[in-house]
Design a protein around this motif. Sequence first.
Motif, PDB file in Angstrom:
ATOM      1  N   VAL A 158      60.924  37.071  53.850  1.00 30.41           N
ATOM      2  CA  VAL A 158      60.396  36.683  55.157  1.00 30.41           C
ATOM      3  C   VAL A 158      59.061  35.961  54.979  1.00 30.41           C
ATOM      4  O   VAL A 158      58.807  34.942  55.611  1.00 30.41           O
ATOM      5  N   VAL A 159      58.214  36.529  54.102  1.00 23.32           N
ATOM      6  CA  VAL A 159      56.929  35.917  53.758  1.00 23.32           C
ATOM      7  C   VAL A 159      56.736  36.005  52.247  1.00 23.32           C
ATOM      8  O   VAL A 159      57.328  36.851  51.584  1.00 23.32           O
ATOM      9  N   ALA A 160      55.897  35.135  51.723  1.00 23.96           N
ATOM     10  CA  ALA A 160      55.475  35.221  50.325  1.00 23.96           C
ATOM     11  C   ALA A 160      54.194  36.051  50.333  1.00 23.96           C
ATOM     12  O   ALA A 160      53.158  35.599  50.806  1.00 23.96           O
ATOM     13  N   GLY A 161      54.284  37.291  49.871  1.00 29.67           N
ATOM     14  CA  GLY A 161      53.189  38.237  50.012  1.00 29.67           C
ATOM     15  C   GLY A 161      52.292  38.371  48.804  1.00 29.67           C
ATOM     16  O   GLY A 161      52.745  38.365  47.663  1.00 29.67           O
ATOM     17  N   GLU A 162      50.992  38.493  49.105  1.00 28.70           N
ATOM     18  CA  GLU A 162      49.970  38.797  48.104  1.00 28.70           C
ATOM     19  C   GLU A 162      49.067  39.881  48.683  1.00 28.70           C
ATOM     20  O   GLU A 162      48.774  39.863  49.881  1.00 28.70           O
ATOM     21  N   ALA A 163      48.634  40.799  47.841  1.00 28.71           N
ATOM     22  CA  ALA A 163      47.689  41.835  48.254  1.00 28.71           C
ATOM     23  C   ALA A 163      46.520  41.800  47.276  1.00 28.71           C
ATOM     24  O   ALA A 163      46.726  41.771  46.063  1.00 28.71           O
ATOM     25  N   ILE A 164      45.305  41.778  47.815  1.00 31.08           N
ATOM     26  CA  ILE A 164      44.141  41.739  46.934  1.00 31.08           C
ATOM     27  C   ILE A 164      43.521  43.116  46.822  1.00 31.08           C
ATOM     28  O   ILE A 164      43.645  43.951  47.722  1.00 31.08           O
ATOM     29  N   ASP A 165      42.865  43.345  45.694  1.00 24.09           N
ATOM     30  CA  ASP A 165      41.959  44.482  45.555  1.00 24.09           C
ATOM     31  C   ASP A 165      40.586  43.954  45.943  1.00 24.09           C
ATOM     32  O   ASP A 165      40.075  43.018  45.300  1.00 24.09           O
ATOM     33  N   LEU A 166      40.001  44.503  47.002  1.00 28.12           N
ATOM     34  CA  LEU A 166      38.663  44.088  47.401  1.00 28.12           C
ATOM     35  C   LEU A 166      37.687  44.328  46.249  1.00 28.12           C
ATOM     36  O   LEU A 166      37.932  45.194  45.388  1.00 28.12           O
ATOM     37  N   PRO A 167      36.579  43.599  46.193  1.00 28.26           N
ATOM     38  CA  PRO A 167      35.611  43.785  45.111  1.00 28.26           C
ATOM     39  C   PRO A 167      35.159  45.254  45.002  1.00 28.26           C
ATOM     40  O   PRO A 167      34.784  45.869  45.999  1.00 28.26           O
ATOM     41  N   GLY A 168      35.273  45.799  43.792  1.00 26.81           N
ATOM     42  CA  GLY A 168      34.873  47.177  43.540  1.00 26.81           C
ATOM     43  C   GLY A 168      35.962  48.200  43.812  1.00 26.81           C
ATOM     44  O   GLY A 168      35.727  49.398  43.697  1.00 26.81           O
ATOM     45  N   PHE A 169      37.163  47.755  44.170  1.00 26.00           N
ATOM     46  CA  PHE A 169      38.288  48.646  44.436  1.00 26.00           C
ATOM     47  C   PHE A 169      39.459  48.252  43.545  1.00 26.00           C
ATOM     48  O   PHE A 169      39.554  47.105  43.109  1.00 26.00           O
ATOM     49  N   GLY A 170      40.357  49.203  43.323  1.00 26.68           N
ATOM     50  CA  GLY A 170      41.534  48.913  42.501  1.00 26.68           C
ATOM     51  C   GLY A 170      41.112  48.365  41.152  1.00 26.68           C
ATOM     52  O   GLY A 170      40.290  48.962  40.457  1.00 26.68           O
ATOM     53  N   ASP A 171      41.641  47.209  40.791  1.00 27.00           N
ATOM     54  CA  ASP A 171      41.317  46.593  39.513  1.00 27.00           C
ATOM     55  C   ASP A 171      40.305  45.465  39.621  1.00 27.00           C
ATOM     56  O   ASP A 171      40.078  44.750  38.650  1.00 27.00           O
ATOM     57  N   SER A 172      39.708  45.286  40.794  1.00 26.27           N
ATOM     58  CA  SER A 172      38.672  44.259  40.948  1.00 26.27           C
ATOM     59  C   SER A 172      37.308  44.853  40.609  1.00 26.27           C
ATOM     60  O   SER A 172      36.949  45.906  41.134  1.00 26.27           O
ATOM     61  N   PRO A 173      36.559  44.178  39.743  1.00 27.73           N
ATOM     62  CA  PRO A 173      35.219  44.685  39.423  1.00 27.73           C
ATOM     63  C   PRO A 173      34.285  44.550  40.630  1.00 27.73           C
ATOM     64  O   PRO A 173      34.594  43.832  41.586  1.00 27.73           O
ATOM     65  N   PRO A 174      33.142  45.238  40.588  1.00 32.81           N
ATOM     66  CA  PRO A 174      32.186  45.130  41.687  1.00 32.81           C
ATOM     67  C   PRO A 174      31.739  43.679  41.893  1.00 32.81           C
ATOM     68  O   PRO A 174      31.751  42.871  40.951  1.00 32.81           O
ATOM     69  N   PRO A 175      31.336  43.349  43.121  1.00 34.17           N
ATOM     70  CA  PRO A 175      30.855  41.982  43.368  1.00 34.17           C
ATOM     71  C   PRO A 175      29.544  41.754  42.628  1.00 34.17           C
ATOM     72  O   PRO A 175      28.759  42.694  42.437  1.00 34.17           O
ATOM     73  N   ASP A 176      29.304  40.520  42.220  1.00 33.45           N
ATOM     74  CA  ASP A 176      28.082  40.195  41.472  1.00 33.45           C
ATOM     75  C   ASP A 176      26.823  40.562  42.247  1.00 33.45           C
ATOM     76  O   ASP A 176      25.838  40.998  41.664  1.00 33.45           O
ATOM     77  N   ASP A 177      26.849  40.391  43.581  1.00 31.81           N
ATOM     78  CA  ASP A 177      25.654  40.655  44.381  1.00 31.81           C
ATOM     79  C   ASP A 177      25.561  42.097  44.874  1.00 31.81           C
ATOM     80  O   ASP A 177      24.607  42.469  45.552  1.00 31.81           O
TER      81      ASP A 177
END
Length: 157
Positions: free
Chosen positions: A77-96
Amino acid sequence: MSSTESPSAPAASVLPRVAPVRVGDGERLRTVGLPGVTLSVRYRPPVREDLPRALYVHGLGGSSQNWSDLMAELDGVVAGEAIDLPGFGDSPPPDDGDYSVTGHARAVIRYLDASGHGTVHLFGNSLGGAVTTRVAAVRPDLVRTLTLISPALPELR
């Protein structure tokens, strides 16, 4: 040996084992480097190239994995993507170090701008609901539809 160590403490500490990231059937993970932030993106390769795009944003303490079941249900139905917000899941903390709703919305906007997908169906749960509402408010040109699931929105006075 420091004065805080027990004489029987081992010379080298053993780090706990970290479970590998769970990737569901049909899912893939990739890392996207953007100015000031690196995001982990979970996605399902689209069954057709003409499908509209969807982006899923998780809640506080969650990760992209929270959307695996819904992405599988909407496959085709849709081409789906899910992000890990910065500092959650496998995304490192944001630089700032900015973990505010605005900071997370800025990261989502950077990702959407960089992806080149055009408008997307934007889904948000809890904190992700507040983030996606902010994205839709400041960049409506990126949002085809907005779906909120138990959004963490402040009481309006």
